[in-house]
Design a protein around this motif. Structure first.
Motif, mmCIF file in Angstrom:
data_model
loop_
_atom_site.group_PDB
_atom_site.id
_atom_site.type_symbol
_atom_site.label_atom_id
_atom_site.label_comp_id
_atom_site.label_asym_id
_atom_site.label_seq_id
_atom_site.Cartn_x
_atom_site.Cartn_y
_atom_site.Cartn_z
ATOM 1 N N ILE A 71 0.867 -1.182 0.000
ATOM 2 C CA ILE A 71 0.000 0.000 0.000
ATOM 3 C C ILE A 71 0.899 1.224 0.000
ATOM 4 O O ILE A 71 1.798 1.338 0.834
ATOM 5 C CB ILE A 71 -0.932 0.049 1.232
ATOM 6 N N ASP A 72 0.686 2.118 -0.952
ATOM 7 C CA ASP A 72 1.450 3.362 -1.032
ATOM 8 C C ASP A 72 0.480 4.531 -1.080
ATOM 9 O O ASP A 72 -0.505 4.499 -1.833
ATOM 10 C CB ASP A 72 2.313 3.395 -2.302
ATOM 11 N N VAL A 73 0.769 5.561 -0.306
ATOM 12 C CA VAL A 73 -0.028 6.793 -0.328
ATOM 13 C C VAL A 73 0.927 7.973 -0.465
ATOM 14 O O VAL A 73 1.827 8.144 0.355
ATOM 15 C CB VAL A 73 -0.876 6.950 0.956
ATOM 16 N N LEU A 74 0.738 8.757 -1.510
ATOM 17 C CA LEU A 74 1.562 9.938 -1.752
ATOM 18 C C LEU A 74 0.646 11.145 -1.884
ATOM 19 O O LEU A 74 -0.154 11.226 -2.826
ATOM 20 C CB LEU A 74 2.389 9.765 -3.033
ATOM 21 N N GLY A 117 1.202 -8.752 6.612
ATOM 22 C CA GLY A 117 2.375 -8.848 5.755
ATOM 23 C C GLY A 117 2.438 -7.829 4.636
ATOM 24 O O GLY A 117 3.316 -7.898 3.769
ATOM 25 N N CYS A 118 1.526 -6.873 4.646
ATOM 26 C CA CYS A 118 1.503 -5.843 3.603
ATOM 27 C C CYS A 118 2.451 -4.708 3.980
ATOM 28 O O CYS A 118 2.419 -4.211 5.108
ATOM 29 C CB CYS A 118 0.065 -5.319 3.457
ATOM 30 N N ALA A 119 3.313 -4.288 3.069
ATOM 31 C CA ALA A 119 4.224 -3.165 3.303
ATOM 32 C C ALA A 119 3.475 -1.867 3.023
ATOM 33 O O ALA A 119 2.937 -1.674 1.925
ATOM 34 C CB ALA A 119 5.442 -3.273 2.400
ATOM 35 N N VAL A 120 3.442 -0.981 4.007
ATOM 36 C CA VAL A 120 2.692 0.270 3.891
ATOM 37 C C VAL A 120 3.653 1.450 3.918
ATOM 38 O O VAL A 120 4.450 1.593 4.846
ATOM 39 C CB VAL A 120 1.661 0.407 5.035
ATOM 40 N N ARG A 121 3.556 2.302 2.900
ATOM 41 C CA ARG A 121 4.387 3.500 2.826
ATOM 42 C C ARG A 121 3.483 4.726 2.675
ATOM 43 O O ARG A 121 2.679 4.785 1.736
ATOM 44 C CB ARG A 121 5.360 3.427 1.651
ATOM 45 N N ILE A 122 3.629 5.672 3.587
ATOM 46 C CA ILE A 122 2.831 6.893 3.575
ATOM 47 C C ILE A 122 3.764 8.080 3.437
ATOM 48 O O ILE A 122 4.679 8.262 4.249
ATOM 49 C CB ILE A 122 2.010 7.054 4.867
#
Length: 246
Positions: free
Chosen positions: A103-106, A131-136
């Motif tokens: 999951i990516d949020v920009l 196990g989901c990689a989350v980047r905010i």
């Protein structure tokens, strides 16, 4: 089939078809067709009529919620929404809930997500635990890029305040394993919301707030396509980000 919700709203407000049509700028016969034949007006006319009637435009005309199906320009383009405001919060939440790997949020702020779905942090924690990689990545409120955007959107210091508010919303996730929250100071041409091989891209338009700018829904089906272009853009911004301290 008549539009009974519209008929009731017109009656409750003491409007006639002629008076409403005059205020909206359409022929009274058009208003009559909206009511008796459940015709859907153009977006601008629908918004004006809903404002005059004190009603939610999508409650009067649910069909306006539906995205326009994209022409066969690209197999990756699932749908196109004329404005971010046309896309319900549920679309973002369903996208994130289905994510299994990434999951990516920009954004600069994007506080509409927390405002519309207060459980967003819990959802992101659940996906990270699975196990989901989350980047905010949210905008650095003190950066020249964010301040410039406020001037361009004629939003003044509002965007700076909302960037700080966004960081406040995400701050509880800083210590959550699998979640990274950072700030960026880049010129943001698009906001990106990614979940595995699907992505919502909110274009930025000079002088227009993000909620009034279009959104395109992409699904990755080939290497080097639209999806990969925006994914690479996210990675380029991410490489410049600053870690948020606890």
């Amino acid at each position: 089939m008549p539009n009974e919700r519209l008929r009731a709203a017109i009656a409750a407000g003491g409007w006639t078809h002629e008076a409403l049509g005059r205020k909206v700028g359409v022929d009274p016969k058009s208003v009559e067709r909206w009511v008796n034949k459940d015709r859907v007006p153009r977006q601008a006319a629908a918004l004006r009529a809903a404002e005059l009637l004190g009603e939610d435009v999508h409650a009067l005309w649910p069909a306006l919620r539906q995205p326009r199906r994209a022409r066969a320009i690209s197999p990756e383009l699932v749908a196109l929404y004329p404005r971010r405001a046309d896309l319900p919060i549920a679309a973002y939440i369903e996208l994130f809930a289905q994510a299994r790997e990434q999951i990516d949020v920009l954004v600069y702020a994007g506080v509409f997500l927390h405002e519309g779905y207060p459980r967003l942090n819990e959802l992101l924690e659940e996906r990270a635990a699975a196990g989901c990689a989350v980047r905010i990545a949210v905008g650095d409120a003190d950066s020249s890029a964010v301040q410039q955007r406020g001037q361009e959107e004629q939003f003044g210091h509002g965007i700076e305040s909302r960037s700080r508010l966004a960081l406040m919303h995400y701050r509880p996730l800083i210590t959550v394993p699998g979640v990274q929250v950072r700030t960026h100071a880049t010129t943001l041409y698009n906001s990106v919301y990614r979940a595995d091989d699907q992505m919502l891209v909110n274009g930025h338009v000079l002088g227009v707030n993000a909620y009034g700018a279009p959104v395109w829904h992409l699904r990755r089906v080939e290497d080097g396509g639209l999806f990969d272009t925006y994914a690479a853009s996210f990675d380029a911004v991410w490489s410049t980000t600053q870690t948020v301290e606890e």
